[in-house]
Design a protein around this motif. Structure first.
Motif: not given
Length: 402
Positions: A17, A167, A196-198, A200-201, A203, A222, A226, A229
């Motif tokens: 990422a 994050q 949000a979890q690292v 996450t694609t 949103y 973020l 992340d 997105n």
């Protein structure tokens, strides 16, 4: 130290990422090594005050070894140990994410090797997790929040309702807390908060949930893909929304395209900064990488490249000042060192090994304006956000031993 050469170890995320930033770091590292060995760039610039003269370090050529963390702290840790054991590196650099930065600095301290952190922003790197072998040029979360506050007050006023997505890790939580403090001092009020979890694609659900909230500004804590997105999802749902991205970057903007337009944030460095050292770095970087890509857009340097270049030359200059590769004496030459990296006077502080430096605040350009490889306009001059050794993250730092 025997042998005709010494080796630097660069441990960055060239996949995963954070790979876009990691690849820029590698370019900055390689350019610095080239200039250390052969001159050019800052090494032979009259405005860069350094004992380097382009003939290596203390009579030895500098070589380098590169490892890919993939953004994983476990991989970063094993890579760092391998660089020390198998490549005999005398310096570690890198850490494209904060978690990888912490792993690098742990291994560096255990093996008594100097570590020059690059893009990790989390406060603990020069706060609770600091150690005597690690130094950081990049500003931390607290400094970013303090730099943004005046610009946000000018842009939106002092009576603002904001929503925030962070994050779900230490970096994201501390950035959220620092932004809350800075924005609270302006009179801003949070009206919605989630994590949000690292990695996450999608949103879109977050954007849908925000449809039921009355807000003025979105604050995105973020990074990497992340952030990209999330920006795209919120621009689709709220095309006229005001967005703050405290830790922005060329790499995020390049991938987000038009979704970065109007977004306000901070960057490590900007090619729009007009100073002798910034101009020299920008032009030598373009000369080095422009011909291989055939594109001036891809040859425009980013903040990660600038940080990597700066950190490598800072270490090399300290070795020359110390007259030895002994890490303790090199540390002594780094501590309290005053220098310029294109942003104006700054100090690599002795109390916590954090650079007290200026922070560029920027606004994202439209997609049409991005065609020449620049993605942000500067908002005023870079901001000076120094804090005392007994306050903020520094108050939690103890450098007594490794």
């Amino acid at each position: 130290m025997s042998g005709e050469s010494v080796t630097f170890g660069f441990n960055v995320a060239s996949s995963g990422a954070y790979s876009t930033a990691g690849k820029q770091e590698i370019r900055g590292f390689k350019l610095a090594v080239k200039h250390i060995n052969n001159g050019g760039g800052w090494v032979t610039s009259e405005t860069y005050e350094s004992p380097l003269d382009g003939d290596g370090l203390l009579g030895k050529d500098v070589e380098f070894a590169v490892e890919d963390t993939g953004g994983s702290s476990d991989t970063a840790r094993s890579n760092a140990q391998r660089l020390i054991d198998s490549e005999d590196v005398i310096m570690l650099a890198g850490g494209t994410s904060s978690s990888s930065g912490r792993a690098n600095q742990e291994v560096a301290a255990q093996n008594q090797v100097v570590y020059m952190s690059t893009m990790g922003n989390t406060n603990s790197l020069t706060g609770a997790d600091c150690n005597r072998y690690s130094f950081r040029e990049m500003f931390n979360n607290r400094m970013a929040a303090e730099a943004l506050a005046p610009a946000l007050s000018d842009e939106f006023g002092d009576d603002v309702d904001y929503v925030k997505i962070s994050q779900d890790n230490e970096w994201g939580r501390t950035l959220r807390d620092d932004m809350d403090t800075a924005l609270g001092n302006l009179g801003w009020a949070p009206v919605w908060d989630t994590t949000a979890q690292v990695g996450t694609t999608d949103y879109s659900q977050y954007a849908e949930d925000l449809g039921a909230v009355d807000f003025d500004v979105i604050v995105l804590g973020l990074g990497g893909l992340d952030a990209v997105n999330a920006l795209k999802a919120f621009r689709d749902e709220f095309p006229e929304s005001s967005i703050v991205l405290p830790m922005a970057s060329k790499n995020i903007a390049q991938t987000a395209g038009g979704a970065i337009e109007g977004v306000i944030g901070t960057v490590a460095w900007s090619p729009a900064i007009n100073s002798p050292l910034s101009n020299t770095f920008r032009e030598t970087f373009r000369e080095e990488y422009g011909s291989s890509t055939g594109s001036s857009k891809s040859a425009t340097p980013s903040g990660p490249a600038h940080i990597a270049y700066t950190q490598t030359l800072q270490y090399a200059s300290a070795v020359e000042r110390a007259g030895t590769f002994n890490p303790l004496e090199v540390i002594g030459a780094l501590e309290g060192h005053e220098y310029d990296a294109g942003l104006g006077p700054q100090t690599l502080r002795a109390c916590d090994h954090q650079a007290m430096r200026q922070v560029p605040v920027v606004r994202g350009k439209s997609e049409v304006q991005q065609s020449y490889g620049t993605y942000y306009d500067l908002i005023g001059d870079p901001v000076d956000v120094q804090y005392a050794c007994d306050s903020g993250p520094a108050a939690n730092c103890s450098l007594g031993g490794s």
